[in-house]
Design a protein around this motif. Structure first.
Motif, mmCIF file in Angstrom:
data_model
loop_
_atom_site.group_PDB
_atom_site.id
_atom_site.type_symbol
_atom_site.label_atom_id
_atom_site.label_comp_id
_atom_site.label_asym_id
_atom_site.label_seq_id
_atom_site.Cartn_x
_atom_site.Cartn_y
_atom_site.Cartn_z
ATOM 1 N N GLY A 1 0.555 -0.733 -0.211
ATOM 2 C CA GLY A 1 0.227 -0.039 -0.130
ATOM 3 C C GLY A 1 0.955 1.112 0.104
ATOM 4 O O GLY A 1 0.021 2.121 -0.556
ATOM 5 N N ASN A 2 1.722 1.231 0.280
ATOM 6 C CA ASN A 2 2.818 2.147 0.777
ATOM 7 C C ASN A 2 3.232 2.239 -1.008
ATOM 8 O O ASN A 2 3.582 3.505 -1.347
ATOM 9 N N PRO B 1 0.114 4.902 8.146
ATOM 10 C CA PRO B 1 -0.076 4.219 9.604
ATOM 11 C C PRO B 1 0.766 3.267 9.641
ATOM 12 O O PRO B 1 1.031 2.381 9.936
ATOM 13 N N THR B 2 0.770 2.353 8.657
ATOM 14 C CA THR B 2 1.917 1.496 7.924
ATOM 15 C C THR B 2 2.739 0.996 8.335
ATOM 16 O O THR B 2 3.700 2.144 8.117
ATOM 17 N N ALA B 3 3.328 -0.069 8.590
ATOM 18 C CA ALA B 3 4.692 -0.581 9.654
ATOM 19 C C ALA B 3 5.133 0.189 10.380
ATOM 20 O O ALA B 3 6.309 0.168 10.752
ATOM 21 N N VAL B 4 4.231 0.849 11.692
ATOM 22 C CA VAL B 4 4.660 1.707 12.100
ATOM 23 C C VAL B 4 5.308 0.392 13.173
ATOM 24 O O VAL B 4 4.560 -0.418 13.484
ATOM 25 N N GLY B 5 6.106 0.589 13.790
ATOM 26 C CA GLY B 5 6.702 -0.322 15.130
ATOM 27 C C GLY B 5 7.069 -1.552 14.433
ATOM 28 O O GLY B 5 7.291 -2.644 15.065
ATOM 29 N N THR B 6 7.301 -1.617 12.860
ATOM 30 C CA THR B 6 8.186 -2.538 12.529
ATOM 31 C C THR B 6 9.778 -2.623 12.048
ATOM 32 O O THR B 6 9.438 -1.073 12.111
ATOM 33 N N LEU C 1 10.554 -2.208 8.884
ATOM 34 C CA LEU C 1 10.345 -1.464 7.944
ATOM 35 C C LEU C 1 10.178 0.353 8.299
ATOM 36 O O LEU C 1 10.571 1.316 7.937
ATOM 37 N N ARG D 1 -2.918 9.057 16.479
ATOM 38 C CA ARG D 1 -2.247 8.105 15.951
ATOM 39 C C ARG D 1 -1.042 8.268 15.051
ATOM 40 O O ARG D 1 -0.564 9.535 15.539
#
Lengths: 230, 231
Positions: free
Chosen positions: B105-106, B124-129, B131, B143
């Protein structure tokens, strides 16, 4: 946010063994509300499609999203129905149902990220009590990293459900206090469906909803996460 | 005089792609892969390319053939590892190709941003991962988000179902995937299509990619591809 139903008391099914993956798919399908927009992850969760609620015309009452750009995805295609231009996210040929729509990748992930998708069911290596999800990478240094849409799905749907076995092949629990595998998403899972039981995660405690072939007392011994019942 | 060039051959269509270019390549697996343009790019000879695509090639066709020919320096994609990605796997594991993994999606949104003139955006995608490493983190309205920059192509190679002579495009089923996003995100966008119809024959309400994004169009013969090759 959740569209899932709630149930009052924890149920233990001790007169039988753990669920098969097909039986588990049926349990998950039963919990998905009619009219939901649903994304089923690659692998075991695709089985859920066979058990989704149907109306009296035999039509599915939920609409399936596939992140490569379609709503209204039908069953797998066979024989003459196979069309190279129509596949699911696992690159398997599929069919289209009446009322289907197609859209490009940015739109497909916008409808996910934007909170329009009701339910997404994913496989997992590990889920933590706080709802952290690890399902994209084993963490092995020689593995080629590949994430696909997993991280977008993990944070996108209103309810992220996980479908997995409760224990790994070596017997180690996959519902854990803290994920040791690289994370896919933080605090994103709301419910974990396993062959041995269904668990609510992401709250102050892990709540056991239902068990098969094992009781809550034994689960408390085998899992390192504190379990509550209702 | 239409600004879009309707060309007779795929060799003309890929002319001028320079060494070191960033090339966006459409397709999700085999669906929507611009096979004929990629084959022409192999004949054309450009090397040291950065390829942006969802996958890193299947079997030995399309993108995998370009990789096998040794023309690619770096792949930016969401899902390189597949059962039939052996060409990429070998190059990567022997350190002969760079890889940047971007959540799907990114990847799409970063190209959309490039085509839409957006300087950067918070996702918000990949926060805390893993990547999220090195990315700016910001909390907005409770958020957590990561700052993501656009991905712009020098060229885009895409596949569509049909074009008119102005370069308006329609797609077919899930083969649409990255086509419309990549079309807008590159300086020069080259589309291979099943057929070119007279201007006015496409329903304007049904046009998915308007001609403004398309620079070159070439009609190709319909071929059925599998990972084993075309027939």
């Amino acid at each position: 946010m959740t569209t899932l139903d709630d149930r009052s008391a924890t149920i233990e099914h001790l007169d039988r063994g753990p669920l098969t993956m097909d039986e588990l798919a049926e349990v998950i399908a039963r919990d998905i509300p009619e009219g939901s927009f649903v994304n089923l992850g690659i692998g075991q969760p695709t089985k859920i499609a066979d058990h989704l609620p149907r109306d009296h015309h035999g039509s599915a009452t939920v609409i399936l999203h596939t992140e490569n750009g379609m709503l209204g995805m039908g069953p797998a295609a066979h024989g003459d129905d196979v069309d190279a231009d129509l596949t699911n996210a696992g690159k398997v040929p599929v069919t289209e149902l009446p009322g289907a729509s197609y859209f490009h990748q940015a739109d497909s992930f916008a409808m996910m990220r934007g909170g329009h998708l009701d339910v997404c069911v994913l496989g997992a290596y590990q889920v933590a009590a706080d709802g952290d999800l690890a399902n994209w990478h084993t963490g092995r240094s020689d593995a080629i990293p590949a994430v696909g849409g997993a991280m977008d799905l993990a944070i996108g749907a209103k309810d992220v459900l996980v479908m997995m076995t409760l224990f790994g092949k070596d017997g180690s629990p996959k519902l854990v206090p803290t994920c040791t595998y690289p994370l896919t998403g933080v605090g994103c899972v709301s419910r974990v469906y396993t062959d041995h039981g269904v668990f609510e995660v992401g709250g102050p405690t892990v709540v056991v909803r239902e068990t098969w072939g094992i009781g809550v007392a034994e689960l408390r011994e085998r899992l390192a996460v504190p379990l509550a019942t209702r | 005089m239409a600004r879009t060039a309707v060309l007779e051959s795929t060799d003309e269509a890929v002319a001028g792609i320079e060494d070191g270019s960033t090339v966006l390549v459409g397709g999700f697996g085999l669906a929507g892969m611009p096979f004929d343009l990629v084959d022409a790019l192999i004949r054309q000879g450009a090397k040291d390319l950065t390829i942006v695509s969802n996958n890193a090639g299947n079997g030995e066709v399309g993108l995998a053939a370009l990789l096998k020919a040794g023309r690619v320096r770096k792949v930016v994609c969401s899902f390189p590892r597949q059962a039939d990605s052996f060409v990429f796997d070998e190059l990567y594991l022997s350190g002969r190709i760079e890889l940047e993994v971007v959540p799907q999606g990114n990847l799409a949104e970063r190209m959309r941003a490039a085509g839409a003139g957006i300087g950067a955006f918070y996702s918000p995608t990949a926060v805390g991962t893993p990547l999220a490493e090195g990315k700016e983190v910001r909390e907005i309205d409770g958020r957590t988000y990561l700052l993501e920059y656009p991905i712009k192509g020098d060229y885009a190679l895409i596949s569509a179902y049909r074009a008119d002579r102005l370069g308006n495009l329609v797609y077919r089923r899930t083969a649409r995937n990255f086509g419309p996003v990549m079309a807008a995100a590159a300086t020069t966008t080259i589309a291979q299509v099943g057929s070119v119809v007279p201007t006015g024959d496409l329903d304007p309400e049904a046009v998915v990619t308007p001609s403004i994004y398309i620079d070159r169009v070439v009609a190709v013969e319909a071929r059925h591809y599998t990972v084993q090759g075309a027939r």
